[in-house]
Scaffold this active site. Sequence first.
Site, PDB file in Angstrom:
ATOM      1  CG  HIS A  59      -0.421   0.529   2.629  1.00 39.85           C
ATOM      2  ND1 HIS A  59      -0.035  -0.526   3.256  1.00 39.85           N
ATOM      3  CD2 HIS A  59      -0.490   1.469   2.969  1.00 39.85           C
ATOM      4  CE1 HIS A  59       0.565  -0.157   4.591  1.00 39.85           C
ATOM      5  NE2 HIS A  59       0.944   1.716   4.530  1.00 39.85           N
TER       6      HIS A  59
ATOM      7  CG  ASP B  85      -0.322  -4.424   3.279  1.00 41.77           C
ATOM      8  OD1 ASP B  85       0.209  -3.729   1.613  1.00 41.77           O
ATOM      9  OD2 ASP B  85      -0.048  -3.056   4.172  1.00 41.77           O
TER      10      ASP B  85
ATOM     11  N   GLY C  50       0.404   5.442   9.413  1.00 43.61           N
ATOM     12  CA  GLY C  50       1.587   5.735   8.116  1.00 43.61           C
ATOM     13  C   GLY C  50       2.677   4.801   8.496  1.00 43.61           C
TER      14      GLY C  50
ATOM     15  CB  SER D 234       3.535   1.998   5.755  1.00 42.31           C
ATOM     16  OG  SER D 234       1.746   2.419   6.382  1.00 42.31           O
ATOM     17  N   GLY D 235       5.760  -0.609   5.668  1.00 40.21           N
ATOM     18  CA  GLY D 235       7.079  -0.983   5.172  1.00 40.21           C
ATOM     19  C   GLY D 235       7.470  -1.425   5.923  1.00 40.21           C
TER      20      GLY D 235
END
Length: 249
Positions: free
Chosen positions: A62, A104, A195, A197-198
Amino acid sequence: MSLRLCPLPCVHVLYHIQGSVIVNGELAPEGSMQFMVSVQNKNGHVCGGFLISEDFVVTAAHCDSGLKHVILGGHNWKNSNVKKIEISNQCKHKNYSDVVNGYDIMLLKLANKAPMGRNIKTIPLAEKNMKLSVNQECSVAGWGKMVSTGGLVDDLRVVNVSIINHNDCKKSWGGLPPNVICAGGKYTDKGFCQGDSGGPLVWNGKAVGIVSFNNGKNCKYPDVPNVYTDIRKHVDWINNITKNKMCPM
């Protein structure tokens, strides 16, 4: 922010992919976590990521938001001694459509090999048969806000989080996507927020998960656990890409 309505029963996921947030963490010690990567577009930092080989970075699917390059080699990605490398290809899992449906995960092929050394290192992946126990302590790191209403910070921050029972997590959310790990968030005041994220969930020096989603409305004292993509379920997919240097058809 974007409000995503989940097809799973009673699940409402609010998340934001810009920047990153570590709640109630601390500055990462100098010389640690040299595998951490800032994934960026033309406007700057978008998501976290982590280096798994000289030319591949893992991040969340995402995070695909006009990505251009990555920054490696420093806890503060604005320092002049960090390394900037362009992204030549993005390999997003073919089953990914939205975080609430799982898968994801995305690999970024670097245009040039990362210069491995004191400040840039890879992190090994968890094996497919690695066992994670409830309450097992892991770590998660990222750049950005320390509270949901604050501004971004430049220095890498890290926090310890504990694995949460999968059934308890599923009950809290009213359902879960396939192949995920829950750690931090509910039952604690530590974890990631809007956020982050990753970035990797790390246990025993290995990446076991990828920051995926949480309840962005309530980050400091969340009412649901934080959710990560389970790397153990994608080891073969990752190894196939890194070996063949291309995205699967």
